[in-house]
Design an enzyme around this catalytic site. Structure first.
Site, PDB file in Angstrom:
ATOM      1  N   CYS A  48      40.353  51.417  28.298  1.00  0.00           N
ATOM      2  CA  CYS A  48      40.421  50.955  29.686  1.00  0.00           C
ATOM      3  C   CYS A  48      40.962  49.528  29.841  1.00  0.00           C
ATOM      4  O   CYS A  48      41.282  49.106  30.944  1.00  0.00           O
ATOM      5  CB  CYS A  48      39.047  51.091  30.321  1.00  0.00           C
ATOM      6  SG  CYS A  48      38.417  52.777  30.116  1.00  0.00           S
TER       7      CYS A  48
ATOM      8  N   HIS B  30      39.791  48.101  36.521  1.00  0.00           N
ATOM      9  CA  HIS B  30      39.771  49.442  35.941  1.00  0.00           C
ATOM     10  C   HIS B  30      38.822  50.308  36.767  1.00  0.00           C
ATOM     11  O   HIS B  30      37.683  49.919  37.048  1.00  0.00           O
ATOM     12  CB  HIS B  30      39.301  49.374  34.484  1.00  0.00           C
ATOM     13  CG  HIS B  30      38.837  50.682  33.966  1.00  0.00           C
ATOM     14  ND1 HIS B  30      39.645  51.796  33.959  1.00  0.00           N
ATOM     15  CD2 HIS B  30      37.632  51.087  33.471  1.00  0.00           C
ATOM     16  CE1 HIS B  30      38.954  52.822  33.476  1.00  0.00           C
ATOM     17  NE2 HIS B  30      37.743  52.415  33.182  1.00  0.00           N
TER      18      HIS B  30
ATOM     19  N   ASN C   1      38.200  58.858  36.274  1.00  0.00           N
ATOM     20  CA  ASN C   1      38.487  57.735  35.381  1.00  0.00           C
ATOM     21  C   ASN C   1      39.537  58.198  34.362  1.00  0.00           C
ATOM     22  O   ASN C   1      39.230  58.971  33.458  1.00  0.00           O
ATOM     23  CB  ASN C   1      37.184  57.318  34.692  1.00  0.00           C
ATOM     24  CG  ASN C   1      37.379  56.195  33.684  1.00  0.00           C
ATOM     25  OD1 ASN C   1      38.491  55.928  33.242  1.00  0.00           O
ATOM     26  ND2 ASN C   1      36.289  55.553  33.315  1.00  0.00           N
TER      27      ASN C   1
END
Lengths: 327, 72
Positions: free
Chosen positions: A107, A254, A284
């Protein structure tokens, strides 16, 4: 403006499907709090490489690919252990014999990728970098892992970083805390232990099962790490770039989950209208969430030419990175 | 924060039905309610908590005792 594209695979995992797989999945509470309604995952015949080819082809509809002279490719789920995806991408896209390499980050990967591209351009090694992010965590998530199946989606992005954009990328704050590596990990299938045929099914939390062949995430420790780290990271990034908080036009973190993002926003005291928080239709997607957010924010007018954007990535490693991007 | 306010927050996080008994009704934090507990403790008491500590809670009373211990 920054030129970025993304591609998501076609198989939708929506909340109804999760509800049918997990009796304890509370659709309403999950969608309201975590902010994810749908995520897209690859099928068995598709990998991170195929996703990235499609993302790059979208990008090349409005960009002359012959200008690209370097590929920097961020993935943790390459098609093969070796060679890396970048060499096959170069071949598939017909980019000539330009240099390319993969790097393994999650990430925080997009911010790291920007730092690599900027360094290559400023040192004269490259003039125009194709930065790719692509991951298929779904291949490593156990079907009985309610938490991770509901959070992660697959996806790929591609970004062009040329000299003019490089000049508009500010100073970086990057870091790692390797002592917490075990909180987000796939243990087997790497260089030490092979994936096993009949792995032991392990339980964590409530209604979550995984094996050591699969992705494991200790969500509590990741949340603890994030709420301790990110406020300080934002402050350090402002200081390093000689900027005041109110000079930042927009913040793109993120997109881990909506609940965590909203808490971070309140803790750092960022106004809601200056803060991107939307992973409703993609989940995600690891290193792809920031460039997807940039693309969508440009499309919907939340960021416009001249804006200063703070980008903040954090995750597996545990690793973090932040910078300022002037659009 | 008063004890009753803390209890109300915990009841909401755990989505407990009316009629719960503070030192008797068994509780369990799932992934989402664990995140909510982490946020609640950080935001109101600047307390951080581990997964193991969350898993050890058996009743609301045990959470209240944890908060008291950490505050002192």
């Amino acid at each position: 403006m920054i030129k970025t594209e993304f591609y998501l695979p076609e198989n939708i995992i929506d909340s109804n499907l999760l509800q049918s797989d997990f009796e304890s999945f509370d659709k309403e509470k999950f969608e309201n709090k975590i902010g994810i309604n749908e995520r897209y995952i690859v099928d068995e015949e598709e990998s991170s490489l195929e996703l990235s080819i499609k993302s790059c082809k979208k990008l090349f509809e409005s960009f002359d690919k012959s200008k690209i002279d370097f590929i920097v490719y961020c993935t943790q789920t390459p098609k093969h252990i070796l060679p890396g995806n970048s060499s096959q991408l170069q071949h598939e896209l017909g980019l000539g014999s330009i240099p390319s390499f993969d790097f393994n980050l999650g990430c925080s990967g997009y911010v790291y990728g920007l730092s690599i591209a900027k360094a290559f351009i400023e040192s004269g090694i490259a003039n125009c970098v194709l930065l790719v992010t692509s991951d298929t965590y779904s291949k490593y998530i156990n079907k009985k892992d309610k938490s991770n199946r509901s959070i992660f989606g697959d996806g790929s992005t591609s970004t062009i970083i040329d000299k003019s954009l490089s000049n508009n990328i500010g100073e970086f704050v990057l870091g790692t805390d390797g002592s917490k590596f075990q909180n987000l990990i796939i243990e087997n299938g790497g260089g030490l232990k092979k994936s096993t045929c009949n792995p032991e099914l392990l339980k964590y939390g409530t209604d979550n099962f995984f094996t050591k062949n699969d992705l494991y995430m200790n969500g509590i420790e990741i949340f603890n790490f994030t709420i301790q780290l990110v406020p300080e990271l934002v402050e350090k990034t402002l200081v390093k770039n000689n900027l005041d908080k109110n000079e930042i036009d927009y913040y793109i973190f993120h997109q881990a989950n909506s609940f965590m993002l909203d808490y971070l926003r309140k803790k750092i005291k960022i106004p809601r209208e200056k803060f991107y928080n939307d992973l409703k239709f993609s989940g995600n997607t690891v290193s792809s969430t920031i460039p997807i957010a940039i693309n969508l924010s440009q499309q919907n007018g939340n960021i416009k030419k001249g804006d200063k954007i703070m980008l903040v990535g954090f995750g597996v490693g545990l690793s973090w990175g932040a910078t300022i991007l002037k659009i | 924060m008063k004890k009753q306010e803390i209890i109300s927050e915990l009841v909401e996080i755990l989505m407990l039905d009316d009629g719960y008994i503070i030192d008797e009704t068994p509780i369990e934090f799932d992934s989402l309610s664990s995140l909510m507990l982490v946020e609640f403790l950080d935001d109101n008491f600047n307390i951080s908590i581990t997964k193991e500590e969350i898993n050890s809670f058996e009743t609301i009373k045990s959470v209240l005792e944890f908060i008291n211990d950490k505050k002192n």
